[in-house]
Design a protein around this motif. Structure first.
Motif, short mmCIF file in Angstrom:
data_model
loop_
_atom_site.label_atom_id
_atom_site.label_comp_id
_atom_site.label_asym_id
_atom_site.label_seq_id
_atom_site.Cartn_x
_atom_site.Cartn_y
_atom_site.Cartn_z
N PHE A 128 29.14 11.48 54.35
CA PHE A 128 29.42 11.85 55.74
C PHE A 128 28.69 10.92 56.71
O PHE A 128 29.24 10.54 57.75
CB PHE A 128 28.98 13.29 55.98
N ASP A 129 27.47 10.54 56.37
CA ASP A 129 26.67 9.71 57.27
C ASP A 129 27.28 8.33 57.51
O ASP A 129 26.93 7.66 58.49
CB ASP A 129 25.25 9.55 56.72
N SER A 130 28.17 7.90 56.64
CA SER A 130 28.78 6.57 56.80
C SER A 130 30.10 6.62 57.57
O SER A 130 30.70 5.57 57.82
CB SER A 130 29.02 5.94 55.42
N LEU A 131 30.55 7.82 57.93
CA LEU A 131 31.84 7.96 58.60
C LEU A 131 31.76 7.60 60.09
O LEU A 131 30.72 7.76 60.72
CB LEU A 131 32.36 9.39 58.46
N ARG A 132 32.88 7.16 60.62
CA ARG A 132 32.98 6.87 62.05
C ARG A 132 34.10 7.72 62.65
O ARG A 132 35.24 7.65 62.21
CB ARG A 132 33.28 5.38 62.28
N TRP A 133 33.74 8.51 63.65
CA TRP A 133 34.68 9.41 64.31
C TRP A 133 34.77 9.04 65.79
O TRP A 133 33.78 8.61 66.39
CB TRP A 133 34.21 10.85 64.22
N GLN A 134 35.91 9.26 66.41
CA GLN A 134 35.98 9.09 67.86
C GLN A 134 35.28 10.24 68.58
O GLN A 134 34.66 10.04 69.62
CB GLN A 134 37.44 9.00 68.31
N ASN A 135 35.38 11.44 68.02
CA ASN A 135 34.65 12.60 68.55
C ASN A 135 33.83 13.19 67.41
O ASN A 135 34.28 14.11 66.72
CB ASN A 135 35.63 13.64 69.10
N PRO A 136 32.62 12.67 67.20
CA PRO A 136 31.82 13.07 66.04
C PRO A 136 31.40 14.54 66.09
O PRO A 136 31.28 15.13 67.17
CB PRO A 136 30.58 12.16 66.13
#
Length: 270
Positions: free
Chosen positions: A179-187
């Motif tokens: 999860f820590d490596s993910l990139r979200w537009q709205n985290p």
């Protein structure tokens, strides 16, 4: 690939854990080069590739030339920079069109896409590494998500990622690391995400409303194997403005029903 294998045979062998598994350095380096160039937004030169992979430049050049000869890579004569070649595309197309899951799931995707005006996908997870799009029925909606056969996404991202986490044999520490490596537009926070994973496990489908991509809703369901782990998945992608709560519920029901039918056919989908 004969020259690569000949080079590998000339290098010392090292023992690896597991039965009859031996290192083949040149093959490992070749795969690393292909993955690096596949992930790079632009072609790379020999020095950049060698530096990134900690290779001796002369060895790197030798492998690059063989991969070009096999058409797995191509090189720009003017810049001497390398990128993936047409041979990779041919291999990918062969893998994606070999039948099984791809053929069986396509009618379901076509029906769901036409009925709800969404892009419908059949996906296959690879542990916590990534998710591969195996089948696709695209809508004509202007969704800011570029998807094509063979596209890869982080395994835990979006609604499909919630399904991977909910229906996989992973520890909390493993999930947190991914999860820590993910990139979200709205985290969202890990704790909030983990609650949604638990909800996904209870109701049998996952929903991402604008976290991954703002203004886009993704609904996903797992296709489970005999151990109740996610073997494949179905996902529908649409504009949030077009998918209110009622419509999300109907679409989720449609996906769950399709997944249940496909689960019964899982042995033939491999």
């Amino acid at each position: 690939m004969r020259r690569i294998l000949e080079e590998a045979n000339s290098e010392p062998e090292k023992k690896l854990a597991g039965p009859r598994v031996r290192p083949v350095p040149a093959v490992t380096r070749s795969i690393a080069i292909l993955r690096l160039l596949g992930a790079s937004p632009s072609p790379l030169g020999v020095k950049a590739i060698a530096d990134e992979l900690d290779l001796v430049p002369s060895t790197c050049l030798h492998i690059l030339r063989v991969l070009v000869d096999e058409e797995l890579l191509k090189v720009d004569p003017a810049t001497k920079r390398y990128s993936l070649g047409p041979g990779m595309l041919a291999l990918a197309r062969s893998a994606l069109k070999r039948g099984g899951f791809n053929d069986v799931v396509q009618p379901y995707l076509d029906d769901i896409s036409a009925k709800f005006g969404v892009t419908a996908m059949g996906v296959e997870p690879s542990g916590l590494k990534h998710m591969v799009v195996k089948s696709l029925a695209a809508s004509e909606l202007p969704i800011s998500l570029h998807v094509e056969l063979g596209s890869q996404f982080p395994a835990l991202i979006s609604a499909t990622g919630r399904c991977v986490a909910a229906f996989g044999n992973f520890s909390t520490d493993e999930l947190r690391s991914g999860f820590d490596s993910l990139r979200w537009q709205n985290p969202l926070s890990f704790d909030a995400w983990l609650k949604e994973v638990n909800t996904t496990r209870k109701r049998g489908f996952g929903v991402d409303r604008g976290n991954y991509i703002a203004g886009v809703t993704v609904i996903a369901v797992p296709i489970l194997d005999s151990k109740q782990h996610m073997a494949f998945g179905l996902a529908a992608v649409g504009l949030t403005d077009h998918l209110n709560a009622s419509r999300v519920g109907m679409l989720a029901t449609e996906l769950v029903d399709a997944a249940m039918e496909l689960t019964s056919r899982l042995p033939s989908l491999r």
